[in-house]
Structure formats: structure tokens, C-alpha cells
Scaffold this motif. Structure first.
Motif, mmCIF file in Angstrom:
data_model
loop_
_atom_site.group_PDB
_atom_site.id
_atom_site.type_symbol
_atom_site.label_atom_id
_atom_site.label_comp_id
_atom_site.label_asym_id
_atom_site.label_seq_id
_atom_site.Cartn_x
_atom_site.Cartn_y
_atom_site.Cartn_z
ATOM 1 N N LEU A 209 0.834 -1.209 0.000
ATOM 2 C CA LEU A 209 0.000 0.000 0.000
ATOM 3 C C LEU A 209 0.868 1.258 0.000
ATOM 4 O O LEU A 209 0.605 2.207 -0.759
ATOM 5 C CB LEU A 209 -0.941 0.001 1.209
ATOM 6 C CG LEU A 209 -2.202 -0.848 1.032
ATOM 7 C CD1 LEU A 209 -2.859 -1.147 2.376
ATOM 8 C CD2 LEU A 209 -3.197 -0.147 0.102
ATOM 9 N N ARG A 210 1.913 1.257 0.809
ATOM 10 C CA ARG A 210 2.773 2.446 0.857
ATOM 11 C C ARG A 210 3.414 2.706 -0.513
ATOM 12 O O ARG A 210 3.454 3.830 -0.995
ATOM 13 C CB ARG A 210 3.846 2.284 1.953
ATOM 14 C CG ARG A 210 3.289 2.435 3.369
ATOM 15 C CD ARG A 210 4.406 2.353 4.403
ATOM 16 N NE ARG A 210 5.444 3.332 4.151
ATOM 17 C CZ ARG A 210 5.478 4.567 4.663
ATOM 18 N NH1 ARG A 210 4.528 4.971 5.481
ATOM 19 N NH2 ARG A 210 6.473 5.394 4.360
ATOM 20 N N HIS A 211 3.869 1.642 -1.124
ATOM 21 C CA HIS A 211 4.540 1.784 -2.424
ATOM 22 C C HIS A 211 3.545 2.219 -3.513
ATOM 23 O O HIS A 211 3.827 3.128 -4.313
ATOM 24 C CB HIS A 211 5.185 0.436 -2.780
ATOM 25 C CG HIS A 211 5.696 0.359 -4.178
ATOM 26 N ND1 HIS A 211 6.659 1.216 -4.671
ATOM 27 C CD2 HIS A 211 5.376 -0.480 -5.208
ATOM 28 C CE1 HIS A 211 6.913 0.910 -5.936
ATOM 29 N NE2 HIS A 211 6.148 -0.108 -6.292
ATOM 30 N N THR A 212 2.373 1.584 -3.532
ATOM 31 C CA THR A 212 1.428 1.900 -4.609
ATOM 32 C C THR A 212 0.808 3.290 -4.422
ATOM 33 O O THR A 212 0.534 3.983 -5.401
ATOM 34 C CB THR A 212 0.315 0.832 -4.719
ATOM 35 O OG1 THR A 212 -0.212 0.577 -3.426
ATOM 36 C CG2 THR A 212 0.833 -0.464 -5.297
ATOM 37 N N ILE A 213 0.582 3.676 -3.175
ATOM 38 C CA ILE A 213 0.035 5.029 -2.942
ATOM 39 C C ILE A 213 1.007 6.075 -3.495
ATOM 40 O O ILE A 213 0.613 7.016 -4.193
ATOM 41 C CB ILE A 213 -0.248 5.257 -1.435
ATOM 42 C CG1 ILE A 213 -1.506 4.491 -1.017
ATOM 43 C CG2 ILE A 213 -0.391 6.750 -1.117
ATOM 44 C CD1 ILE A 213 -1.761 4.440 0.481
ATOM 45 N N GLN A 237 -4.729 6.390 6.117
ATOM 46 C CA GLN A 237 -4.233 7.303 7.138
ATOM 47 C C GLN A 237 -5.151 7.275 8.367
ATOM 48 O O GLN A 237 -4.679 7.358 9.489
ATOM 49 C CB GLN A 237 -4.135 8.715 6.575
ATOM 50 C CG GLN A 237 -3.097 9.530 7.291
ATOM 51 C CD GLN A 237 -2.695 10.751 6.509
ATOM 52 O OE1 GLN A 237 -3.547 11.542 6.100
ATOM 53 N NE2 GLN A 237 -1.395 10.942 6.323
ATOM 54 N N ALA A 238 -6.446 7.086 8.141
ATOM 55 C CA ALA A 238 -7.381 6.976 9.266
ATOM 56 C C ALA A 238 -7.256 5.616 9.948
ATOM 57 O O ALA A 238 -7.397 5.508 11.164
ATOM 58 C CB ALA A 238 -8.812 7.194 8.767
ATOM 59 N N LEU A 243 1.387 4.346 10.591
ATOM 60 C CA LEU A 243 2.054 3.738 9.429
ATOM 61 C C LEU A 243 1.834 4.547 8.146
ATOM 62 O O LEU A 243 2.400 4.235 7.106
ATOM 63 C CB LEU A 243 1.554 2.300 9.227
ATOM 64 C CG LEU A 243 1.946 1.341 10.362
ATOM 65 C CD1 LEU A 243 1.236 -0.002 10.221
ATOM 66 C CD2 LEU A 243 3.452 1.135 10.397
ATOM 67 N N PHE A 244 0.971 5.577 8.247
ATOM 68 C CA PHE A 244 0.709 6.410 7.064
ATOM 69 C C PHE A 244 0.751 7.902 7.406
ATOM 70 O O PHE A 244 0.260 8.727 6.641
ATOM 71 C CB PHE A 244 -0.647 6.047 6.431
ATOM 72 C CG PHE A 244 -0.630 4.691 5.768
ATOM 73 C CD1 PHE A 244 -0.291 4.549 4.426
ATOM 74 C CD2 PHE A 244 -0.903 3.547 6.507
ATOM 75 C CE1 PHE A 244 -0.243 3.300 3.835
ATOM 76 C CE2 PHE A 244 -0.851 2.286 5.919
ATOM 77 C CZ PHE A 244 -0.520 2.162 4.583
ATOM 78 N N GLY A 245 1.330 8.214 8.558
ATOM 79 C CA GLY A 245 1.337 9.610 9.000
ATOM 80 C C GLY A 245 2.529 10.399 8.482
ATOM 81 O O GLY A 245 2.641 11.602 8.737
ATOM 82 N N ASP A 246 3.424 9.753 7.764
ATOM 83 C CA ASP A 246 4.649 10.439 7.338
ATOM 84 C C ASP A 246 4.533 11.047 5.943
ATOM 85 O O ASP A 246 5.518 11.553 5.413
ATOM 86 C CB ASP A 246 5.837 9.461 7.380
ATOM 87 C CG ASP A 246 5.640 8.260 6.454
ATOM 88 O OD1 ASP A 246 4.561 7.656 6.522
ATOM 89 O OD2 ASP A 246 6.549 7.955 5.657
ATOM 90 N N TYR A 247 3.340 10.992 5.349
ATOM 91 C CA TYR A 247 3.185 11.531 3.991
ATOM 92 C C TYR A 247 2.906 13.027 4.031
ATOM 93 O O TYR A 247 2.208 13.508 4.916
ATOM 94 C CB TYR A 247 2.007 10.869 3.273
ATOM 95 C CG TYR A 247 2.264 9.438 2.853
ATOM 96 C CD1 TYR A 247 2.631 9.127 1.548
ATOM 97 C CD2 TYR A 247 2.138 8.399 3.768
ATOM 98 C CE1 TYR A 247 2.866 7.821 1.165
ATOM 99 C CE2 TYR A 247 2.373 7.084 3.390
ATOM 100 C CZ TYR A 247 2.739 6.805 2.080
ATOM 101 O OH TYR A 247 2.975 5.508 1.707
ATOM 102 N N THR A 248 3.434 13.735 3.027
ATOM 103 C CA THR A 248 2.937 15.083 2.784
ATOM 104 C C THR A 248 2.198 15.036 1.446
ATOM 105 O O THR A 248 2.587 14.280 0.549
ATOM 106 C CB THR A 248 4.078 16.132 2.684
ATOM 107 O OG1 THR A 248 5.067 15.614 1.824
ATOM 108 C CG2 THR A 248 4.682 16.421 4.040
ATOM 109 N N VAL A 249 1.117 15.799 1.364
ATOM 110 C CA VAL A 249 0.301 15.752 0.150
ATOM 111 C C VAL A 249 0.476 17.069 -0.605
ATOM 112 O O VAL A 249 0.224 18.144 -0.057
ATOM 113 C CB VAL A 249 -1.188 15.528 0.506
ATOM 114 C CG1 VAL A 249 -2.012 15.298 -0.764
ATOM 115 C CG2 VAL A 249 -1.345 14.342 1.450
#
Ligand SMILES: Cc1cc2nc3c(=O)[nH]c(=O)nc-3n(C[C@H](O)[C@H](O)[C@H](O)COP(=O)(O)OP(=O)(O)OC[C@H]3O[C@@H](n4cnc5c(N)ncnc54)[C@H](O)[C@@H]3O)c2cc1C
Length: 261
Positions: A209-213, A237-238, A243-249
Motif C-alpha cells: 500500500l505504501r509503495h502503490t500510494i 491514514q485513518a 504507518l501512514f502519517g509520514d506523507y505530505t500531500v
């Protein structure tokens, strides 16, 4: 032509059997770790990831492994360390299932390029006959009146041809055998556009998921798959903020702080 919009339904998430976990931890002297965990209904994914990491070093508490004199007790910091160290294999235990509804064959064709860590069950247009042609138009296209007029006329013609073929092949005639129906239905789908909306169950682990996102929200990615993975990213992220809080959009592109775990 039926106008549709791509949708994502999260239909499965990991569940821990805490009793079995406790029995194992009692065996190895790690019960104190279990006591520290939150166990709300959305905590299992992250707890499972931590469990998978801690089992590697017997890191339930200091002293169980004489090589370890201190352990990270903070759940979020522990998982952040997993990401920063690119210890991604532990994330492979944590799988989520999504129904991707009303997505085109453009999307599904691109999606299946992602191989490890996924499971796919896609609606079969060999078996499922097209009575209409569900189709998504992005907003910019909807605002172009001439484009819409020509596109809907073309889709209407394709739809009519589907119905004509079904009648011509006698698919609904009583006694028509199923093998023949399947054979002809498969032929008929060749006359549906790549944009025809369909659906699938797509399950993926956190590593995938991390890679494909990241890959599929990239500005260079196709617009429908970007839209879809933007939705998946928000859901994840919810579901698992640590595990998904390190992204910036940025303009719809989800860029992780920790790449390629
Ligand atoms: C913006 C964009 C444009 C694209 N354009 C094109 C195009 O024009 N033509 C085209 O054919 N494809 C195109 N693709 C698809 C792309 O080339 C990949 O096939 C797809 O994104 C799958 O990603 P992946 O290679 O990372 O593999 P995944 O299957 O997602 O695997 C994840 C990771 O696992 C590892 N891995 C997986 N399998 C292997 C293996 N066999 N050997 C070694 N390591 C492996 C790699 O590190 C890989 O990155 C495009 C993709 C994107 C995002």
C-alpha cells in the motif's frame, strides 16, 4: 450509457486474537508488552505490525534477549523506527481488502502491474454480460459540451450493439447452454471501451500500500488511478495513522518521508 464515479469500499482489515497472543507471550515472558497496547477496534493493524517487529529480536521487554538492554515502549515511535529503518517485511503481515467499484479497465490494467503483496478478484466480463456501458467522465470532460455529445453518442451506439449481439446470438433463448453464453459474452466484451466501469476486490499489505500510494498518486500517473489511490491513502491514514502519517500531500501527490520500506 450510465454515468458513474469510481468508489472505494474498505471491506476487510486485520484482526488479532489477543487470547492466543497472550498465550504465546506467556510462554516467552513477554506479557508486559501486551498490557501496554491499546485494543480499540482500529488498533489491530498497528499492533500486528509491532508484534511482527518485536518477535524478531524478542524485544518484549529488556533482558529477555541478553543482547537487548532497552526496548522502545512508545507504540508510535516504534513503528516510526520500523519505517525509518526500512524494515518493511514486518508490514507484509498486515493486509486490508478494498472493493474498487466503478473503476475502468484502464485502471485495472495498470493496477495489476503491482505484483507482490496483493490479491485480486476481478469481475469477469466473460461471465457478466454488459447490458449498458457504465462510464466515468472526469469533471473537465463534463464541462466540454461538444465532447460529451460525441462521447455519449458513441457509447450509446456501443450499448445498442451489445444488445443487438445478445439478441442475435440468442443468449436469452431458453435452453441456450452456458458454455455458449460464456463464449459469446467473451466475444461481446471486445466491443466495450477500455473506459467501461467494472469492479474488483483488491487486497494489499501495508508495504505494498505504501509503495502503490506513492507511485499511483504521482503527478505523472493516470488521472483515474490517482483519484482512486488518493481515496485509498485517506482511508489508510485513518486506519493506521502511525504507518501512514509520514506523507505530505502536494497537489494530490502523496510523498512519504520514508521511501521504499
Ligand atoms: C507514472 C507511471 C507511469 C508508468 N508508465 C508505464 C509505461 O509507459 N509502460 C509500462 O509498461 N509500464 C508503466 N508503468 C508501470 C511501471 O513500470 C510498473 O510496472 C508498475 O508501476 C509496477 O510497479 P513496480 O515495478 O514498482 O512493481 P511492483 O509489482 O509494485 O513491486 C514492488 C517492488 O517490488 C520489487 N519487485 C517486484 N517484482 C520484482 C521483480 N520481478 N524483480 C525484482 N524486484 C521486484 C521492486 O522493488 C518493486 O518496485 C508506469 C507506472 C507509473 C506509476
Amino acid at each position: 450509457m450510465k454515468s458513474v464515479h469510481p468508489e472505494v469500499f474498505l471491506v476487510s482489515r486485520p484482526q488479532i486474537d489477543y487470547e492466543a497472543l497472550a498465550a504465546y507471550l506467556t510462554e516467552v515472558g513477554g506479557e508486559s508488552w501486551l498490557e501496554r497496547l491499546d485494543r480499540g477496534h482500529l488498533d489491530d493493524a498497528q499492533n500486528l505490525a509491532e508484534f511482527a517487529g518485536k518477535i524478531c529480536y524478542r524485544a518484549w521487554e529488556p533482558g529477555l534477549n541478553p543482547n537487548i538492554v532497552r526496548v522502545r515502549n512508545d507504540h508510535r515511535k516504534y513503528l516510526e523506527n520500523i519505517l525509518s529503518q526500512a524494515h518493511g517485511s514486518v508490514l507484509e503481515h498486515v493486509t486490508f481488502g478494498f472493493v474498487l467499484h466503478n473503476v475502468s479497465r484502464v485502471v485495472t490494467h495498470e493496477l495489476v502491474r503491482h505484483r507482490p503483496g496483493v490479491a485480486i478478484s476481478q469481475e469477469s466480463l466473460r461471465f457478466v454480460r454488459l447490458a449498458d456501458i457504465p462510464f466515468w467522465f472526469p469533471e473537465w470532460a463534463q464541462q466540454d459540451a461538444e465532447l460529451m455529445k460525441r462521447a455519449t453518442a458513441l457509447l450509446g451506439q456501443m450499448e445498442e450493439f451489445q444488445l443487438w449481439m445478445a439478441d442475435h446470438f440468442g443468449l436469452d433463448v431458453e435452453g441456450m447452454n452456458f458454455e455458449q453464453k460464456k463464449h459469446k459474452t467473451s466475444f461481446m466484451r471486445r466491443f466495450a471501451p477500455d473506459g467501461v466501469a467494472t469492479g474488483l476486490l483488491w487486497s494489499a499489505n501495508i508495504r505494498t500500500l505504501r509503495h502503490t500510494i506513492e507511485a499511483r498518486t504521482d503527478p505523472g500517473a493516470e488521472e483515474e488511478i490517482r483519484l482512486l489511490f488518493g481515496m485509498i491513502a485517506k482511508i489508510m491514514q485513518a486506519e493506521a495513522p502511525a504507518l501512514f502519517g509520514d506523507y505530505t500531500v502536494q497537489d494530490g501527490a502523496w510523498v512519504p518521508r520514508w521511501r521504499k520500506v
